[in-house]
Design an enzyme around this catalytic site. Structure first.
Site, PDB file in Angstrom:
ATOM      1  N   CYS A 126      -7.587 -27.729  11.714  1.00 27.98           N
ATOM      2  CA  CYS A 126      -8.707 -28.666  11.599  1.00 27.98           C
ATOM      3  C   CYS A 126      -8.277 -30.117  11.746  1.00 27.98           C
ATOM      4  O   CYS A 126      -9.094 -31.027  11.613  1.00 27.98           O
ATOM      5  CB  CYS A 126      -9.478 -28.407  10.312  1.00 27.98           C
ATOM      6  SG  CYS A 126     -10.426 -26.849  10.435  1.00 27.98           S
ATOM      7  N   CYS A 176     -12.037 -29.048   6.003  1.00 27.17           N
ATOM      8  CA  CYS A 176     -10.947 -28.078   5.871  1.00 27.17           C
ATOM      9  C   CYS A 176      -9.599 -28.788   6.003  1.00 27.17           C
ATOM     10  O   CYS A 176      -9.389 -29.553   6.938  1.00 27.17           O
ATOM     11  CB  CYS A 176     -11.083 -26.986   6.928  1.00 27.17           C
ATOM     12  SG  CYS A 176      -9.725 -25.785   6.888  1.00 27.17           S
ATOM     13  N   ASP A 195      -2.958   8.297  -1.706  1.00 29.67           N
ATOM     14  CA  ASP A 195      -4.246   8.987  -1.862  1.00 29.67           C
ATOM     15  C   ASP A 195      -4.540   9.799  -0.616  1.00 29.67           C
ATOM     16  O   ASP A 195      -3.911   9.629   0.427  1.00 29.67           O
ATOM     17  CB  ASP A 195      -5.384   7.999  -2.166  1.00 29.67           C
ATOM     18  CG  ASP A 195      -5.496   6.899  -1.122  1.00 29.67           C
ATOM     19  OD1 ASP A 195      -4.518   6.704  -0.352  1.00 29.67           O
ATOM     20  OD2 ASP A 195      -6.529   6.220  -1.060  1.00 29.67           O
ATOM     21  N   ASP A 245       0.856  -1.184   0.000  1.00 30.97           N
ATOM     22  CA  ASP A 245       0.000   0.000   0.000  1.00 30.97           C
ATOM     23  C   ASP A 245       0.892   1.234   0.000  1.00 30.97           C
ATOM     24  O   ASP A 245       2.119   1.138   0.055  1.00 30.97           O
ATOM     25  CB  ASP A 245      -0.997  -0.033   1.162  1.00 30.97           C
ATOM     26  CG  ASP A 245      -0.311  -0.020   2.505  1.00 30.97           C
ATOM     27  OD1 ASP A 245       0.908   0.239   2.564  1.00 30.97           O
ATOM     28  OD2 ASP A 245      -0.984  -0.284   3.517  1.00 30.97           O
ATOM     29  N   SER A 246       0.277   2.401  -0.062  1.00 29.26           N
ATOM     30  CA  SER A 246       1.060   3.634  -0.229  1.00 29.26           C
ATOM     31  C   SER A 246       1.491   4.225   1.100  1.00 29.26           C
ATOM     32  O   SER A 246       2.325   5.118   1.143  1.00 29.26           O
ATOM     33  CB  SER A 246       0.201   4.665  -0.943  1.00 29.26           C
ATOM     34  OG  SER A 246      -0.866   5.061  -0.082  1.00 29.26           O
ATOM     35  N   GLY A 247       0.887   3.759   2.180  1.00 30.48           N
ATOM     36  CA  GLY A 247       1.121   4.374   3.476  1.00 30.48           C
ATOM     37  C   GLY A 247       0.070   5.412   3.832  1.00 30.48           C
ATOM     38  O   GLY A 247      -0.039   5.820   4.992  1.00 30.48           O
ATOM     39  N   GLY A 248      -0.716   5.827   2.846  1.00 30.74           N
ATOM     40  CA  GLY A 248      -1.693   6.898   3.074  1.00 30.74           C
ATOM     41  C   GLY A 248      -2.732   6.539   4.123  1.00 30.74           C
ATOM     42  O   GLY A 248      -3.011   7.321   5.034  1.00 30.74           O
ATOM     43  N   PHE A 249      -3.280   5.351   4.034  1.00 28.21           N
ATOM     44  CA  PHE A 249      -4.334   4.971   4.965  1.00 28.21           C
ATOM     45  C   PHE A 249      -3.800   4.854   6.390  1.00 28.21           C
ATOM     46  O   PHE A 249      -4.469   5.235   7.347  1.00 28.21           O
ATOM     47  CB  PHE A 249      -4.977   3.647   4.533  1.00 28.21           C
ATOM     48  CG  PHE A 249      -6.140   3.265   5.404  1.00 28.21           C
ATOM     49  CD1 PHE A 249      -7.366   3.891   5.269  1.00 28.21           C
ATOM     50  CD2 PHE A 249      -6.001   2.295   6.399  1.00 28.21           C
ATOM     51  CE1 PHE A 249      -8.437   3.555   6.093  1.00 28.21           C
ATOM     52  CE2 PHE A 249      -7.065   1.960   7.223  1.00 28.21           C
ATOM     53  CZ  PHE A 249      -8.286   2.590   7.068  1.00 28.21           C
ATOM     54  N   GLY A 276     -11.386   4.098   0.541  1.00 25.63           N
ATOM     55  CA  GLY A 276     -12.261   4.901   1.384  1.00 25.63           C
ATOM     56  C   GLY A 276     -13.543   4.222   1.811  1.00 25.63           C
ATOM     57  O   GLY A 276     -14.452   4.860   2.314  1.00 25.63           O
ATOM     58  N   ASP A 284      -7.994  -7.279   0.523  1.00 25.38           N
ATOM     59  CA  ASP A 284      -7.048  -7.503   1.621  1.00 25.38           C
ATOM     60  C   ASP A 284      -7.750  -7.076   2.894  1.00 25.38           C
ATOM     61  O   ASP A 284      -8.597  -6.178   2.869  1.00 25.38           O
ATOM     62  CB  ASP A 284      -5.782  -6.661   1.465  1.00 25.38           C
ATOM     63  CG  ASP A 284      -6.008  -5.236   1.942  1.00 25.38           C
ATOM     64  OD1 ASP A 284      -6.655  -4.470   1.207  1.00 25.38           O
ATOM     65  OD2 ASP A 284      -5.583  -4.889   3.060  1.00 25.38           O
ATOM     66  N   HIS A 311      -6.236 -21.134  10.001  1.00 27.99           N
ATOM     67  CA  HIS A 311      -7.571 -21.591   9.597  1.00 27.99           C
ATOM     68  C   HIS A 311      -8.340 -20.481   8.883  1.00 27.99           C
ATOM     69  O   HIS A 311      -8.943 -20.710   7.827  1.00 27.99           O
ATOM     70  CB  HIS A 311      -8.399 -22.074  10.788  1.00 27.99           C
ATOM     71  CG  HIS A 311      -9.818 -22.367  10.375  1.00 27.99           C
ATOM     72  ND1 HIS A 311     -10.183 -23.512   9.703  1.00 27.99           N
ATOM     73  CD2 HIS A 311     -10.949 -21.609  10.461  1.00 27.99           C
ATOM     74  CE1 HIS A 311     -11.470 -23.471   9.407  1.00 27.99           C
ATOM     75  NE2 HIS A 311     -11.964 -22.326   9.853  1.00 27.99           N
ATOM     76  N   CYS A 371      -6.693 -27.525   6.703  1.00 29.39           N
ATOM     77  CA  CYS A 371      -5.667 -26.759   7.434  1.00 29.39           C
ATOM     78  C   CYS A 371      -5.239 -27.468   8.714  1.00 29.39           C
ATOM     79  O   CYS A 371      -5.948 -28.321   9.234  1.00 29.39           O
ATOM     80  CB  CYS A 371      -6.180 -25.348   7.728  1.00 29.39           C
ATOM     81  SG  CYS A 371      -7.007 -25.179   9.321  1.00 29.39           S
ATOM     82  N   GLN A 377     -11.587   7.385  -5.260  1.00 30.27           N
ATOM     83  CA  GLN A 377     -12.153   7.928  -4.023  1.00 30.27           C
ATOM     84  C   GLN A 377     -13.483   8.610  -4.355  1.00 30.27           C
ATOM     85  O   GLN A 377     -13.976   8.491  -5.477  1.00 30.27           O
ATOM     86  CB  GLN A 377     -11.153   8.911  -3.388  1.00 30.27           C
ATOM     87  CG  GLN A 377      -9.932   8.247  -2.770  1.00 30.27           C
ATOM     88  CD  GLN A 377     -10.253   7.479  -1.489  1.00 30.27           C
ATOM     89  OE1 GLN A 377     -11.402   7.432  -1.028  1.00 30.27           O
ATOM     90  NE2 GLN A 377      -9.228   6.856  -0.914  1.00 30.27           N
TER      91      GLN A 377
END
Lengths: 390, 390
Positions: B329, B324, B167, B113-117, B236, B286, B354, B326, B209
């Site tokens: 499980c 499952c 952003d 990510d850009s770091g903005g959030f 956003g 994500d 899981h 994993c 946005q």
């Protein structure tokens, strides 16, 4: 005590152990130049080459590791703590969920301790009588008791392959009469454990006590051997005494133990302790050191311990050990340091894996060296490496 | 905006994307009954079938998981957080240690990510000007800045395959002029990011946005599409608005995005959010939810979330999910509960695995359903399952 029929010829076929127990030991070879032994531990859940190190899975988990990761370190047998499991979740719960193997997902052999050492080191208001131990839970203060019969009953509920007798552990240094008293009580408790045992698929190991006193150690060993256990542990060591005293106590004890039974040094220890004890004829070990130190950013290597929080590792692209196959060693020291500096859970996980792998590789190397009558050389080489760095 | 040349015939060969970028998207099939898309994301480090969920590896680690365990959940691409990595250990350190792939041990594609959030949500004393963001580190209070050019420079040092534009994120609800202002600034910053980019093996995704306003979202999308990015994110959202408003905002946005570019809904979300967004034409997601909830003893299942601290799981021998694959499980719910009650690290580790596996299986099922034009049915079935239990 049994006849010693050791041979240095690893090629000659050796008759099966005469042990009547579910868990048996077969000695393959004793090193030509020292007491180090190569053998196989046979259990209802598979064989384990000895000497070996048992990772500690206190409450049914080797802290932070998925059970496949434990197996991948090379471990052949793991240890569970009866005291901890009895308090949480309770032996009844483990039993209802299929026993400790199903519970933890470990299908290989499991050894459980008796709970005696944890009562001694963790519980509060401990009172020992001939009947057993009375104490308070360190978790919720509940008033509890642990007798030899109760310890075996709990271990049978857990369903381990090897149960340890309840022993009377005392703090050292202590007066000789007190040490003798606790040692003799431990022998009586060993016999009560034997009498109480019901499961044919579980074998009991007795615990030699006697402090740092050679005569008491000999007496303890001889009395216990007379009772005929599947294996013999050396207890009450690594509780603060100088290493040299621990080694000499091992040295005066192992000659009084039968060659056809495994010898287990409880709660030990550092890599050098394992190397020195194997040299003196010990086959099995357990210790929280690789995992506890791993969680605290200390990694074991052939050049001594590496403290990963140190600034010098910041942009170090090298792995902890070039030839180590563990997942931590697929990363740079710089990355591992970063995980600890950022408080990331993966740091403790990766270093626990590395350290357990280190211990297993140390024991694998020992077995190889013993087979070639080169154990004394292997010992020197390892000790020199640890002193070089550190 | 590009021509829409969608076809519901998944069997017909489709020409390669006309994208000039290192990261490309190929649409294979759009479901006959909704906007759900089956495609492939091609990157310099391999292909990823879409729709997909990207596990969050904040500071170069998906919390608690060895990188092989991340791969084993079925993840094809992971996300790294620029803000966190820039603060600790620093982009320079990551770069010296070979970039984020070598650092973390993940050889597949990585999106940063850009770091903005994170500046918006974690940093202190944030001030936004046309130039960029000024703020204080949440770790040590250091005075820092993040401009579009700096964000790209950092992401180029990290060496991710996909970089996100910086952003201007604002808190909702907000007045329309403020939302419009931030949206237009984000478009200008997108262009500055594009101008600043130097690495040919890294592609930039722009971020649409415009709050919950359909006209602003459309304008944002159209302006960004004109600039021609490798992919388009919807930013956003999932910041506290009702789910219905998030879904309708997605619905009014995706028609303005080119069919031959991937669409990424940032920071989303719950399983139902993924299902609803795929239904509306989103390809990538994500979220920290599977790992963060896993660490807090909450497991996702087809019958809704399971809270493992509850007493009812105490002696439950069943796994979380019968089918499952994993490692969690392979254990009973009783064991998993025990790990959390005893404060054992393995609880968070197993539940993170899981939950990530659950998200990947959810997306794998979505891809299968889209290919068969059965996505609407799949959606209904999943939503009904989650409502039945819970």
């Amino acid at each position: 005590m049994r006849d010693e029929t050791e041979s240095n010829d690893s090629a000659s076929p050796r008759p099966e152990s005469s042990s009547p127990h579910a868990v048996r030991y077969q000695l393959h070879h004793t090193d030509a130049n020292c007491a180090a032994r190569l053998g196989t531990l046979t259990t209802p859940r598979g064989e384990v080459p000895l000497p070996t190190f048992m990772p500690v899975g206190t409450v049914g988990t080797v802290k932070g590791l998925v059970i496949d990761q434990v197996a991948a370190t090379g471990a052949g047998i793991i240890l569970g703590n009866t005291y901890h499991l009895a308090l949480r979740p309770g032996a009844e719960v483990v039993s209802q969920l299929g026993g400790l193997h199903a519970f933890s997902g470990w299908s290989g052999p499991i050894l459980t301790d008796s709970g005696g050492f944890q009562v001694f080191s963790l519980a509060e208001r401990v009172k020992i009588t001939e009947q057993g131990a009375q104490f308070q839970s360190h978790i919720d203060g509940a008033r509890l008791s642990l007798t030899p019969e109760e310890s075996i009953a709990i271990q049978e509920q857990l369903g381990s392959d090897i149960a340890m007798q309840l022993d009377h552990v005392i703090a050292l240094p202590a007066e000789r009469p007190a040490i003798a008293d606790a040692m003799l009580r431990s022998v009586r408790w060993a016999e009560r454990c034997q009498q109480a045992a019901r499961r044919e698929d579980q074998s009991i190991f007795a615990i030699v006590q006697g402090g740092l006193d050679p005569e008491l150690r000999q007496e303890s060993a001889e009395r216990l051997v007379e009772l005929d256990f599947a294996g013999y542990a050396i207890g009450g060591l690594s509780v603060g005494e100088p290493p040299a005293e621990m080694y000499s106590t091992i040295e005066v004890t192992t000659p009084h133990l039968p060659v056809d039974r495994p010898r287990y040094l409880m709660g030990v220890g550092k890599p050098e302790d394992l190397i020195e004890a194997v040299y003196r004829g010990v086959d099995m070990f357990d210790c929280v050191m690789p995992t506890r130190n791993g969680r605290n950013a200390l990694a074991f290597t052939d050049e001594g311990p590496v403290r990963l929080r140190n600034e010098c590792h910041k942009v170090d692209p090298r792995p902890l050990e070039e030839d180590c196959p563990c997942p931590a060693c697929r990363h740079s020291r710089g990355y591992l340091r970063h995980l600890f500096m950022a408080g990331e859970m993966l740091g403790p996980v990766l270093l626990s894996i590395h350290n357990l792998t280190y211990y297993q590789r140390l024991m694998a190397g020992a077995r190889e060296a013993i087979a070639a009558d080169r154990y004394a050389e292997y010992r020197q080489q390892k000790l020199a490496g640890w002193q070089s760095g550190g």
